[in-house]
Enzyme design. Structure first.
Site, short mmCIF file in Angstrom:
data_model
loop_
_atom_site.label_atom_id
_atom_site.label_comp_id
_atom_site.label_asym_id
_atom_site.label_seq_id
_atom_site.Cartn_x
_atom_site.Cartn_y
_atom_site.Cartn_z
N CYS A 56 48.96 39.69 31.85
CA CYS A 56 48.91 39.96 33.53
C CYS A 56 50.17 39.43 34.63
O CYS A 56 50.46 40.11 35.07
CB CYS A 56 47.72 40.28 34.36
SG CYS A 56 46.31 39.16 33.50
N CYS A 129 47.31 39.30 38.17
CA CYS A 129 45.80 39.17 37.66
C CYS A 129 44.86 39.44 39.00
O CYS A 129 45.31 39.20 40.15
CB CYS A 129 45.23 38.07 37.21
SG CYS A 129 43.63 37.96 36.13
N ASP A 130 43.77 39.41 38.81
CA ASP A 130 42.59 40.27 39.68
C ASP A 130 42.78 39.18 41.05
O ASP A 130 43.18 40.37 42.16
CB ASP A 130 40.82 39.89 38.99
CG ASP A 130 40.85 40.95 38.02
OD1 ASP A 130 41.71 41.44 37.67
OD2 ASP A 130 40.02 40.94 37.40
N LYS A 131 42.32 38.17 41.16
CA LYS A 131 42.10 37.28 42.66
C LYS A 131 43.52 36.64 43.10
O LYS A 131 43.69 36.47 44.37
CB LYS A 131 41.00 35.61 42.56
CG LYS A 131 40.38 36.25 41.59
CD LYS A 131 39.65 37.05 42.08
CE LYS A 131 37.86 37.55 41.69
NZ LYS A 131 38.59 38.75 40.31
N SER A 477 32.62 42.15 37.40
CA SER A 477 34.20 42.96 37.02
C SER A 477 33.68 43.90 37.50
O SER A 477 32.99 44.93 37.26
CB SER A 477 34.31 42.52 35.32
OG SER A 477 35.54 42.80 35.21
#
Length: 574
Positions: A56, A129-131, A477
């Protein structure tokens, strides 16, 4: 752009670069090879979440170099710095996942501190990535200096025996393996094939959901968040972002001019329309909080309820992010919503134009079936639904994209940690028709509000995804599918109803009406509450302890400070 348009006397960098008293400060800049002319220009922070933890983030440093070229070409002086990232795909399924949501606020805090300490005038932030996506956007609206967000891009899909796959398939393969439906050799083959390039998880999981949000909320250039990480066109978006941020400085267009209530509603619409991650219901309130805008889980859920689900994306659907980009990108999705009368077209964006102006020349692509029109939706309401009831007075959230059955009722089977539940699932020590309850995994109780993908994917791999339900005060998720309800609040750690449940209590979930209830009277819940005692955790110092002391409810975004409404000034005005 002509450097003369910049009035340094009104920019934060005057505190480090202007006047005789700042000679020591300038000496540090000369030491790094800057010229007098470069020191006199606006200083632009180029913040990257680059690291070697996961695909990512691995391409972000290269993209940051192109951003710097764009800034320099427009008579700005770029100053690159990095911040942390915790990558969910590697943190998932063990204690490391407690660090994930915490990292969002640490990212925002560290970007704020770097910008404040060095008095940079603008920000271009790159995240993968996500956060790291909401963390970077939170920093932008908190600082309120001219800012542009850049997504590092999605990973390309893998191929397993002629079938397109993502990391979701690997998690689900673990479940198949656990019940003897997949061999060791096949599991190894699928894990080696699933992730063939740099980039974030390829389906409409949290990273791509929040990337879609970045365009819809107006902080990213059109099309920039849809291009996969390996595509060379990403360099054009990076260069253009570097140039464009200089124009935003000149015009003093700031993030809070862009991130308004209407823009937040637009962002929630694209999440619903694309069947996006339930995590958006945590991150949108957090971004709003930085602006001083009240926009909680129930506000997000109200938008979800009114928005049709029109993008056929995994995990509930058929396609991945690359497919949507090639069909017309995120602007095609937004154009469908705008033409259908849903999107607010009058919101300002980082292009310096409104959303409607950005979408004016976007034409419908009839030769694709990734995105539908709002007149022909997959479902008439959004792919994500908010819930409320006596089990979740502060709300809960469920992704319904791809689900056929939207009602469930069954007896509770309670677990006080994810590990307890995963062990039971791995050994198939559960019964069809049960509601598995994972509690003490909320923002305070975890601490850190873990995601439960390992558990939900194992259930799905065992063929039980639609034969039971799972609820938690933690999170799921974006790759989760099945009847999985997260963000149940108040959380167990503060005495919420989920902490009062006992095995066998009948729980009923209705994702059409938006309700989640346990068949207990108020009197019985009150009686159990008197016997309830707070639980300790193993985290009595360090970052996770500190987080637990300040974090608030998931309903409000699990934020850790008072937010924009408590400000007497913002950084941009120092």
């Amino acid at each position: 752009m002509d450097a003369k348009v910049f009035d340094k006397s009104k920019l934060p960098s005057r505190h480090t670069t202007v006047g005789p008293a700042r000679a020591p400060h300038r000496s540090y800049l000369y030491a790094m090879g800057l010229s007098e002319a470069e020191i006199a220009q606006p200083l632009v922070g180029v913040a990257s979440c680059w690291n070697e933890a996961a695909p990512c983030n691995i391409s972000l440093m290269r993209q940051a170099q192109v951003v710097k070229k764009g800034v320099a070409a427009a008579n700005g002086t770029p100053r690159e710095f990095c911040t942390i990232t915790v990558t969910d795909g590697i943190a998932m399924g063990h204690q490391g996942m407690k660090s994930s949501l915490v990292s969002r606020d640490v990212i925002a805090d560290s970007v704020e501190l770097t910008m404040r300490g060095h008095c940079y005038d603008a920000l271009v932030g790159l995240a993968g990535c996500d956060k790291s996506l909401p963390g970077m956007m939170m920093a932008m609206v908190r600082l309120n200096v001219p800012s542009i967000f850049i997504y590092g891009g999605s990973i390309l899909p893998g191929t397993f025996r002629g079938r397109q796959i993502t990391v979701q398939d690997v998690f689900e393969a673990v479940g198949q393996h656990s019940v003897g439906n997949m061999s060791d050799a096949d599991l190894q083959e699928i894990e080696q094939a699933a992730c063939p390039s740099a980039g974030s998880c390829g389906a409409q999981f949290t990273a791509n959901t929040m990337a879609t949000v970045a365009e819809a909320i107006g902080l990213a250039l059109p099309y920039s968040c849809g291009a996969p990480a390996p595509y060379e066109i990403r360099d054009r978006f990076s260069f253009a972002s570097g140039e464009k941020v200089m124009e935003l400085i000149a015009k003093q267009i700031r993030p809070r001019d862009i991130v308004t209530r209407k823009a937040l509603e637009n962002a929630a619409m694209v999440v619903a329309a694309s069947g996006g991650s339930t995590n958006a219901a945590l991150h949108l309130p957090a971004i709003a909080h930085e602006c001083g805008i009240s926009f909680d889980l129930f506000d997000v859920a109200e938008i979800f309820k009114k928005t049709p689900y029109i993008a056929d994306l995994k995990p509930g659907g058929k396609y991945v992010a690359k497919d949507m980009f090639e069909a017309g990108g995120i602007p095609l999705l937004m154009k469908a919503l705008l033409d259908g009368g849903f999107l607010h077209g009058d919101c300002m964006t980082v292009t310096g134009r409104t959303m409607a102006e950005n979408l004016e020349k976007v034409r419908w692509n009839p030769d694709q079936d990734v995105v539908r029109t709002t007149a022909n939706p997959i479902t008439v309401t959004g792919g994500v639904v908010g819930l409320k009831g006596n089990l979740a007075p502060e709300g809960a959230i469920v992704k319904v994209a791809g689900m056929k059955n939207l009602h469930f009722s069954g007896p509770a089977r309670c677990f006080d940690s994810e590990e307890e539940c995963f062990e039971a699932v791995s050994k198939k020590l559960y019964k069809e028709g049960e509601v598995l309850v994972i509690r003490y995994e909320g923002p305070k109780g975890g601490p850190g509000m873990r995601e439960m993908l390992s558990t939900t994917a194992a259930l799905y791999g065992q063929g039980m995804g639609d034969k039971l339900a799972l609820i938690t005060d933690g999170r799921f998720s974006g790759a989760t599918r099945g009847f999985c309800i997260g963000h149940v609040g108040p959380e167990a750690a503060v005495g919420g109803p989920i902490g009062l449940l006992k095995d066998g209590d009948i729980i009923t979930i209705d994702a059409v009406e938006g309700t989640i209830d346990v068949a207990l009277s108020d009197a019985e819940l009150d009686a159990r509450r008197k016997d309830w005692k707070p639980r300790g955790t193993d985290y009595n110092s360090g970052a996770l302890w500190k987080y637990a002391q300040t974090v608030n409810s998931a309903r409000y975004g699990a934020v850790t400070h008072p937010g924009g409404s408590a400000e007497t000034h913002c950084y941009a005005d120092i």
